[in-house]
Design a protein around this motif. Sequence first.
Motif, PDB file in Angstrom:
ATOM      1  N   TYR A  16      -3.209   6.662   3.152  1.00  0.00           N
ATOM      2  CA  TYR A  16      -2.597   5.418   2.673  1.00  0.00           C
ATOM      3  C   TYR A  16      -1.419   5.017   3.548  1.00  0.00           C
ATOM      4  O   TYR A  16      -1.244   3.840   3.855  1.00  0.00           O
ATOM      5  CB  TYR A  16      -2.171   5.584   1.217  1.00  0.00           C
ATOM      6  N   THR A  23      -1.292   1.604   5.688  1.00  0.00           N
ATOM      7  CA  THR A  23      -0.187   0.644   5.580  1.00  0.00           C
ATOM      8  C   THR A  23       0.427   0.382   6.946  1.00  0.00           C
ATOM      9  O   THR A  23       0.653  -0.764   7.345  1.00  0.00           O
ATOM     10  CB  THR A  23       0.900   1.189   4.622  1.00  0.00           C
ATOM     11  N   SER A  68      -0.078  -3.201   9.062  1.00  0.00           N
ATOM     12  CA  SER A  68       1.140  -3.957   9.377  1.00  0.00           C
ATOM     13  C   SER A  68       1.259  -4.200  10.876  1.00  0.00           C
ATOM     14  O   SER A  68       1.631  -5.291  11.306  1.00  0.00           O
ATOM     15  CB  SER A  68       2.382  -3.219   8.875  1.00  0.00           C
ATOM     16  N   MET A  98       3.830  -5.067   4.515  1.00  0.00           N
ATOM     17  CA  MET A  98       3.719  -3.710   3.967  1.00  0.00           C
ATOM     18  C   MET A  98       3.450  -3.727   2.477  1.00  0.00           C
ATOM     19  O   MET A  98       2.766  -2.864   1.954  1.00  0.00           O
ATOM     20  CB  MET A  98       5.004  -2.932   4.249  1.00  0.00           C
ATOM     21  N   THR A 129      -4.488   1.195   1.741  1.00  0.00           N
ATOM     22  CA  THR A 129      -3.051   1.168   1.983  1.00  0.00           C
ATOM     23  C   THR A 129      -2.362   1.645   0.711  1.00  0.00           C
ATOM     24  O   THR A 129      -3.013   1.801  -0.324  1.00  0.00           O
ATOM     25  CB  THR A 129      -2.549  -0.250   2.318  1.00  0.00           C
ATOM     26  N   LEU A 148       6.866   3.246  -0.856  1.00  0.00           N
ATOM     27  CA  LEU A 148       6.702   1.843  -0.469  1.00  0.00           C
ATOM     28  C   LEU A 148       7.974   1.050  -0.762  1.00  0.00           C
ATOM     29  O   LEU A 148       8.447   0.265   0.068  1.00  0.00           O
ATOM     30  CB  LEU A 148       5.526   1.237  -1.243  1.00  0.00           C
TER      31      LEU A 148
END
Lengths: 316, 280
Positions: free
Chosen positions: A78, A82, A86, A241, A267, A295
Motif C-alpha cells: 500500500y 501510494t 503520486s 496521496m 494504495t 497517511l
Amino acid sequence: MSDSSELKIDITTPDGAELDRGFTGLVKGFALCTVFLLFWMTWVILGAAIPAIQTFGLGFFLSQDWDVGALIFGALPYGYGTLMTSIIALVIGVPIAIAVALVTSETFLPIWVRSPLAALVELIAAIPSVIIGLWGFFVLIPFIDPVQLWIFKVLGWIPLFGTEPTVGQGSIFVAGVILAIMILPTIATISRDVLIAIPTELRSASRALGSTHWETLFRVVLPTAAPGILGAITLGLGRAMGETMAVTLVIGNSPQFTVSLLNLGATIPSVLANQFAEALDTLHIGALMYLALALFGLTLLVNIAAVMIVKTLEQR
Amino acid sequence: MQTTSETNLSLAEDLQADLPIKRQLFSYGMTAIALLLTALALLPLFSILFSIVQQGLPQLSWQTFTTLPSPTGSVGEPDGFGNAIIGTAVMVGMASLISIPVGIMTAIFLAEFSQGSAIAGFVRFVVTILSGVPSIVVGVFAYGVIVLATKEFSALAGSFALAVVMLPIVVLSTESALLLVPTAQKLASAGLGASRFQTTFRVVLASALPGIMTGILLAIARAAGETAPLIFTALFSTSWFDNLLSPTSSLSVLIYNYISLKVLLKNIIWLGQRLWCCSV
C-alpha cells in the motif's frame, strides 16, 4: 420598548460591554473548537492504532503480508502504491498544469478565450471523485489498455514495467493517470495566480534586452514564480496521496506486492475504503488505523511544507 | 567617420534582421506544445460531461427519483434511487447545521476579533491544514468516534464526517468574504455607537452575505459529492431512510457500490452521475 429606551443603547453602558465581552469569548471558543478538532482527530486515530503499533512496530511498513484471517498485517504494497501513483501523477500532471497556467496567464490567446479556459480547468476540481473514478473505469481503462500493452512490449525488460497488464482491471499506472487529472486544476490554478502576480517590469526588462516571449518565460518569469509553483505542486502532492475513490475504482485492489506499475495494486486510501466496513477484529481495525495514521501524518507534513513555502513567498 | 556609419549600418541591419531560425522555431514550438497540453488537460472534462449526458439523460425519468433500487437481477420492476437522494439530503443537511455556525463563528474570530494575534495565526494555520486532510482520514476519524462507540454504522456518523469535511471550507471562504468588507464601513458603524456585536452582525455579516453564501454552497456541493467519508460511516441501505442511528444510503456510495459489485446496472450509475454534476 419605547423609542426613548432604544436611544439609551450606547457604548458606555455596561450592558453593551458585557454583551461584547461575551460575544468575543464565544467567537474565540468556536475558533478553539476548530483547532481542537485536529488534535482530537490525531488522538482518536492514534488511540485506535495502538494495538497494531504494539504488535507490528515500524516493521509494519516493510512487511508485505496482509492476511486478515491469520491477523498478520504489513503495509509495503500500500505504501508502494501510494508512493508510485503520486509520482506518476506528478510526472504527468506537473508539465501539463504549468502549460495550462502559462496559456491562461500569458498573451498567447485573447482574454475572452483565456478566462473561460481557466474556469473550465477549475471545473475539473468540482467533479466528485467517485464520478471521475466511474469515468475512469468505463472510459479511461479501455482507452489506456492498448497503451499499457505497448509499454509492456517495448519496455517489458525493465522491472518497473515487467508484468503483462490485466485488460479491463486497471493498474497502478492508470491510477497515476487519474490522479494526474485530479491534481491538475489545483496546481494550474495556484500557479496561474502566482504568474499573474509577477511584476510587469520584469517581463518588460527582459523583452527590452531582446529576448523572445518564451525566452522571457523560461529565464525570468518561471524562475521568479518557482517558489509559488513549488507550493502548488506540494499541495497537489498532498491531494494525490489522500485521493480515495477515483483510485480505488481503477487500481484493481490487489494486496499482492509487485514492483511493476502495470500490475494491479492498492494504495493506503484504497485499502481503507475496501476493508474498513468489514473489519471486525481489533487488530484488523488497528492495522487499518495504523495505515490511516501514516497517511494522516504524511499528508500533514506535505501540507505544512506547502503552507511554509507559501509563507516564505509572502515574506519576500 | 566612415567606420561609424558602417557600424551604424550593420547595427541597423542587425536590428531589422529576422531572429535566428533556431530561436524562432523554439518560440513557435513551445507555443504549440503549451496549447496542445492545455487541450489535453481539458479532454477528460469534456469526455466526462459527454459520457454523463449521453448515457444518463435517456434513462432519466420521474420514477427514478421516487422509487427504491430494484432487487439485483430483476427486470421490468420500478427502479430508482429515491432513498439515496433523501439519505444524502439528510446527511448533508445535518452536517451543514453543525459546520456552518461553527465555521462562520471561527471566521468572525479570524477576520474581526483576532487583530493579527498569534492565536489567530495558529487557528488559521490549523484550519488550512485541516482543509488538506484527506477525506478518507476524516471518515476513519468519524468511524473511531461514533461507529466504534455506538457499534452501528449510522447517518449520524456520516453527518459528523461530512461536517468535518465542510468546516475548513466554510471557515476559509467566510474569512475571505469578511476581509473584503471595507474598514470604513466598520468604523462608520462603530462611530455611530454600535457595539462590536452589533457591528459584526448588522454591518459586516450583512454586507459579506453574498460571499458567505457562495462559500456555503461550495461546501455543500463538496459534501454532497463526497464518498470516502461515508463508505464506512453511513455504510449503505436499500430501504428508505429510517432514523439517524441506522445505516443510510447516499448517492455517491450507491454509485461506488454498483461499480464495485460489477452489477451491470450501468443505467442507474450514469444517472446518478448526471445528478451529481447538476448538484455541483
